[in-house]
Design a protein around this motif. Sequence first.
Motif, PDB file in Angstrom:
ATOM      1  N   ALA A 285     123.046 -51.063 -17.739  1.00  0.00           N
ATOM      2  CA  ALA A 285     122.647 -49.751 -17.209  1.00  0.00           C
ATOM      3  C   ALA A 285     122.440 -49.807 -15.699  1.00  0.00           C
ATOM      4  O   ALA A 285     122.149 -50.861 -15.128  1.00  0.00           O
ATOM      5  N   SER A 286     122.578 -48.654 -15.043  1.00  0.00           N
ATOM      6  CA  SER A 286     122.350 -48.558 -13.604  1.00  0.00           C
ATOM      7  C   SER A 286     120.856 -48.482 -13.320  1.00  0.00           C
ATOM      8  O   SER A 286     120.097 -47.831 -14.052  1.00  0.00           O
ATOM      9  N   ALA A 287     120.433 -49.123 -12.235  1.00  0.00           N
ATOM     10  CA  ALA A 287     119.018 -49.095 -11.859  1.00  0.00           C
ATOM     11  C   ALA A 287     118.655 -47.828 -11.095  1.00  0.00           C
ATOM     12  O   ALA A 287     117.479 -47.458 -11.029  1.00  0.00           O
ATOM     13  N   ALA A 288     119.649 -47.134 -10.527  1.00  0.00           N
ATOM     14  CA  ALA A 288     119.359 -46.000  -9.642  1.00  0.00           C
ATOM     15  C   ALA A 288     118.556 -44.886 -10.316  1.00  0.00           C
ATOM     16  O   ALA A 288     117.539 -44.427  -9.764  1.00  0.00           O
ATOM     17  N   PRO A 289     118.963 -44.396 -11.517  1.00  0.00           N
ATOM     18  CA  PRO A 289     118.178 -43.331 -12.153  1.00  0.00           C
ATOM     19  C   PRO A 289     116.752 -43.765 -12.472  1.00  0.00           C
ATOM     20  O   PRO A 289     115.811 -42.964 -12.353  1.00  0.00           O
ATOM     21  N   LEU A 290     116.597 -45.025 -12.842  1.00  0.00           N
ATOM     22  CA  LEU A 290     115.279 -45.546 -13.167  1.00  0.00           C
ATOM     23  C   LEU A 290     114.382 -45.571 -11.927  1.00  0.00           C
ATOM     24  O   LEU A 290     113.211 -45.140 -11.970  1.00  0.00           O
ATOM     25  N   VAL A 291     114.936 -46.031 -10.815  1.00  0.00           N
ATOM     26  CA  VAL A 291     114.175 -46.062  -9.562  1.00  0.00           C
ATOM     27  C   VAL A 291     113.773 -44.650  -9.146  1.00  0.00           C
ATOM     28  O   VAL A 291     112.639 -44.416  -8.702  1.00  0.00           O
ATOM     29  N   ALA A 292     114.697 -43.694  -9.291  1.00  0.00           N
ATOM     30  CA  ALA A 292     114.398 -42.302  -8.924  1.00  0.00           C
ATOM     31  C   ALA A 292     113.251 -41.750  -9.760  1.00  0.00           C
ATOM     32  O   ALA A 292     112.352 -41.053  -9.234  1.00  0.00           O
ATOM     33  N   ARG A 293     113.254 -42.043 -11.069  1.00  0.00           N
ATOM     34  CA  ARG A 293     112.184 -41.527 -11.936  1.00  0.00           C
ATOM     35  C   ARG A 293     110.837 -42.148 -11.580  1.00  0.00           C
ATOM     36  O   ARG A 293     109.808 -41.467 -11.600  1.00  0.00           O
ATOM     37  N   ILE A 294     110.827 -43.421 -11.246  1.00  0.00           N
ATOM     38  CA  ILE A 294     109.569 -44.077 -10.876  1.00  0.00           C
ATOM     39  C   ILE A 294     109.049 -43.517  -9.556  1.00  0.00           C
ATOM     40  O   ILE A 294     107.853 -43.216  -9.409  1.00  0.00           O
ATOM     41  N   ALA A 295     109.940 -43.371  -8.575  1.00  0.00           N
ATOM     42  CA  ALA A 295     109.535 -42.848  -7.264  1.00  0.00           C
ATOM     43  C   ALA A 295     108.997 -41.435  -7.368  1.00  0.00           C
ATOM     44  O   ALA A 295     108.090 -41.032  -6.621  1.00  0.00           O
ATOM     45  N   GLU A 296     109.533 -40.657  -8.302  1.00  0.00           N
ATOM     46  CA  GLU A 296     109.104 -39.269  -8.468  1.00  0.00           C
ATOM     47  C   GLU A 296     107.733 -39.166  -9.138  1.00  0.00           C
ATOM     48  O   GLU A 296     106.927 -38.282  -8.790  1.00  0.00           O
ATOM     49  N   GLY A 297     107.428 -40.095 -10.041  1.00  0.00           N
ATOM     50  CA  GLY A 297     106.207 -39.950 -10.820  1.00  0.00           C
ATOM     51  C   GLY A 297     105.075 -40.893 -10.471  1.00  0.00           C
ATOM     52  O   GLY A 297     103.960 -40.746 -11.005  1.00  0.00           O
ATOM     53  N   TYR A 298     105.329 -41.873  -9.589  1.00  0.00           N
ATOM     54  CA  TYR A 298     104.301 -42.880  -9.313  1.00  0.00           C
ATOM     55  C   TYR A 298     104.222 -43.170  -7.816  1.00  0.00           C
ATOM     56  O   TYR A 298     105.225 -43.033  -7.092  1.00  0.00           O
ATOM     57  N   PRO A 299     103.034 -43.615  -7.318  1.00  0.00           N
ATOM     58  CA  PRO A 299     102.868 -43.934  -5.882  1.00  0.00           C
ATOM     59  C   PRO A 299     103.520 -45.278  -5.556  1.00  0.00           C
ATOM     60  O   PRO A 299     102.866 -46.328  -5.555  1.00  0.00           O
ATOM     61  N   LEU A 300     104.786 -45.252  -5.242  1.00  0.00           N
ATOM     62  CA  LEU A 300     105.592 -46.455  -5.069  1.00  0.00           C
ATOM     63  C   LEU A 300     105.487 -46.998  -3.649  1.00  0.00           C
ATOM     64  O   LEU A 300     105.633 -46.270  -2.677  1.00  0.00           O
ATOM     65  N   LEU A 301     105.217 -48.336  -3.543  1.00  0.00           N
ATOM     66  CA  LEU A 301     105.216 -49.002  -2.254  1.00  0.00           C
ATOM     67  C   LEU A 301     106.499 -49.795  -2.024  1.00  0.00           C
ATOM     68  O   LEU A 301     107.114 -49.721  -0.968  1.00  0.00           O
ATOM     69  N   ASP A 302     106.891 -50.552  -3.025  1.00  0.00           N
ATOM     70  CA  ASP A 302     108.054 -51.417  -2.872  1.00  0.00           C
ATOM     71  C   ASP A 302     108.591 -51.776  -4.257  1.00  0.00           C
ATOM     72  O   ASP A 302     107.883 -51.629  -5.264  1.00  0.00           O
ATOM     73  N   LEU A 303     109.823 -52.221  -4.304  1.00  0.00           N
ATOM     74  CA  LEU A 303     110.382 -52.703  -5.566  1.00  0.00           C
ATOM     75  C   LEU A 303     111.514 -53.667  -5.287  1.00  0.00           C
ATOM     76  O   LEU A 303     112.094 -53.698  -4.204  1.00  0.00           O
ATOM     77  N   SER A 304     111.821 -54.492  -6.282  1.00  0.00           N
ATOM     78  CA  SER A 304     112.934 -55.434  -6.193  1.00  0.00           C
ATOM     79  C   SER A 304     113.581 -55.549  -7.561  1.00  0.00           C
ATOM     80  O   SER A 304     112.937 -55.307  -8.596  1.00  0.00           O
ATOM     81  N   LEU A 305     114.854 -55.923  -7.564  1.00  0.00           N
ATOM     82  CA  LEU A 305     115.623 -56.008  -8.805  1.00  0.00           C
ATOM     83  C   LEU A 305     116.001 -57.456  -9.061  1.00  0.00           C
ATOM     84  O   LEU A 305     116.519 -58.135  -8.175  1.00  0.00           O
ATOM     85  N   ARG A 306     115.761 -57.930 -10.265  1.00  0.00           N
ATOM     86  CA  ARG A 306     116.101 -59.289 -10.645  1.00  0.00           C
ATOM     87  C   ARG A 306     117.181 -59.257 -11.721  1.00  0.00           C
ATOM     88  O   ARG A 306     117.015 -58.590 -12.749  1.00  0.00           O
ATOM     89  N   GLU A 307     118.272 -59.976 -11.446  1.00  0.00           N
ATOM     90  CA  GLU A 307     119.358 -60.028 -12.406  1.00  0.00           C
ATOM     91  C   GLU A 307     119.025 -61.007 -13.529  1.00  0.00           C
ATOM     92  O   GLU A 307     118.224 -61.923 -13.354  1.00  0.00           O
ATOM     93  N   PRO A 308     119.634 -60.837 -14.688  1.00  0.00           N
ATOM     94  CA  PRO A 308     119.353 -61.745 -15.800  1.00  0.00           C
ATOM     95  C   PRO A 308     119.895 -63.139 -15.553  1.00  0.00           C
ATOM     96  O   PRO A 308     120.853 -63.324 -14.796  1.00  0.00           O
ATOM     97  N   ASP A 309     119.272 -64.123 -16.159  1.00  0.00           N
ATOM     98  CA  ASP A 309     119.710 -65.499 -16.090  1.00  0.00           C
ATOM     99  C   ASP A 309     120.855 -65.685 -17.082  1.00  0.00           C
ATOM    100  O   ASP A 309     120.679 -65.552 -18.290  1.00  0.00           O
ATOM    101  N   ILE A 310     122.046 -65.989 -16.554  1.00  0.00           N
ATOM    102  CA  ILE A 310     123.220 -66.078 -17.415  1.00  0.00           C
ATOM    103  C   ILE A 310     123.075 -67.199 -18.440  1.00  0.00           C
ATOM    104  O   ILE A 310     123.586 -67.096 -19.560  1.00  0.00           O
ATOM    105  N   GLU A 311     122.363 -68.270 -18.090  1.00  0.00           N
ATOM    106  CA  GLU A 311     122.164 -69.344 -19.058  1.00  0.00           C
ATOM    107  C   GLU A 311     121.443 -68.822 -20.302  1.00  0.00           C
ATOM    108  O   GLU A 311     121.762 -69.195 -21.426  1.00  0.00           O
ATOM    109  N   GLU A 312     120.455 -67.954 -20.075  1.00  0.00           N
ATOM    110  CA  GLU A 312     119.750 -67.375 -21.208  1.00  0.00           C
ATOM    111  C   GLU A 312     120.666 -66.449 -22.006  1.00  0.00           C
ATOM    112  O   GLU A 312     120.599 -66.401 -23.235  1.00  0.00           O
ATOM    113  N   VAL A 313     121.519 -65.710 -21.299  1.00  0.00           N
ATOM    114  CA  VAL A 313     122.466 -64.821 -21.972  1.00  0.00           C
ATOM    115  C   VAL A 313     123.377 -65.618 -22.895  1.00  0.00           C
ATOM    116  O   VAL A 313     123.598 -65.270 -24.059  1.00  0.00           O
TER     117      VAL A 313
END
Length: 342
Positions: A285-313
């Motif tokens: 899934a895309s992170a963009a819609p999720l970030v937009a919903r959080i920014a709209e409903g919560y007092p957001l200071l900062d965020l970062s995105l972590r990709e999954p560990d392929i070894e675990e996959v």
Amino acid sequence: MDDDLSELIEVADLEKTFHVRVRKGRLRRQRREVRAVDGISFRVPRGEMVGYIGPNGAGKSTTIKMLTGILTPSGGRLRVAGIDPARDRTRLARRIGVVFGQRTTLWWDLPLRDSYGLVRRMYRVEKRRFEENLARCVELLELAPLLEVPVRQLSLGQRMRGDIAAALLHDPEVLYLDEPTIGLDVVSKAKVREFLRDLNAERGTTILLTTHDLTDIEQLCSRVMVIDHGRLMYDGPLGGLHEVGESERTLVVDLERELAPIEVEGARTVRVEGPRQWLSFPATASAAPLVARIAEGYPLLDLSLREPDIEEVIARMYAMGRESGERGERGPMGSAGGVRVG
């Protein structure tokens, strides 16, 4: 399977069986059959760079050895550039390059330059072509200060770069790399990866890469094949592994103050520490819609995105494949738990 030379590597129902003797009691030994490669099939077009990955003992190196003619298949059909490797290994050798990360093809007591001279004579490379190829490899792999150094005095990273150059002096159509960055430091790995990208882009060299360092695969290969217990579990784009393994990305959110767990559509909060929260959502899934919903409903200071560990996959995919095998299910590739995408 027709010998279509646009498909540089063609493998159909390939098998390799070994017979070993195992101890049975104090004095007896029993002969047992081990299937190192169990009916795998794939094709690799010219110019493609493919990752071939799996756990120890999965059958990766055995496959490479059959592709180069070192081992003879127990069953199935195999062609590289239209040649049967086991029947015409000498002719094939002029069209392939091979680098085994834990073994060198260089002469231990000779300077690097002299090793390259012997390679030229072995492959009967025309002098001008040899000099052009050597100059290019020396420049891109930064080998100039090492040419007069005996191979035994080189560090592992230096020797690996030297081995890669040696494998390319006769302009092979396909390059097999078996753990080419094993034991290398971060700088040496980066140099090797950059060189391989340039080689593939500029000369269209087909590359089959086996490695335990999944960063090699992420940075070099658009296609990945996963092998386990001699069977091909997955063959498709790298991103498709996430879908098959049902992996998740993580959004780390820093709020202005401590709040109850965030509730937004498409994600779930998996951890809360003060004003910092961790949300998981499907890797496809895309992170963009999720970030937009959080920014709209919560007092957001900062965020970062972590990709999954392929070894675990991959570990999850193995587990799913084994569960399917135990239930007697067969995947779309014809083996239990097998998956093909794309």
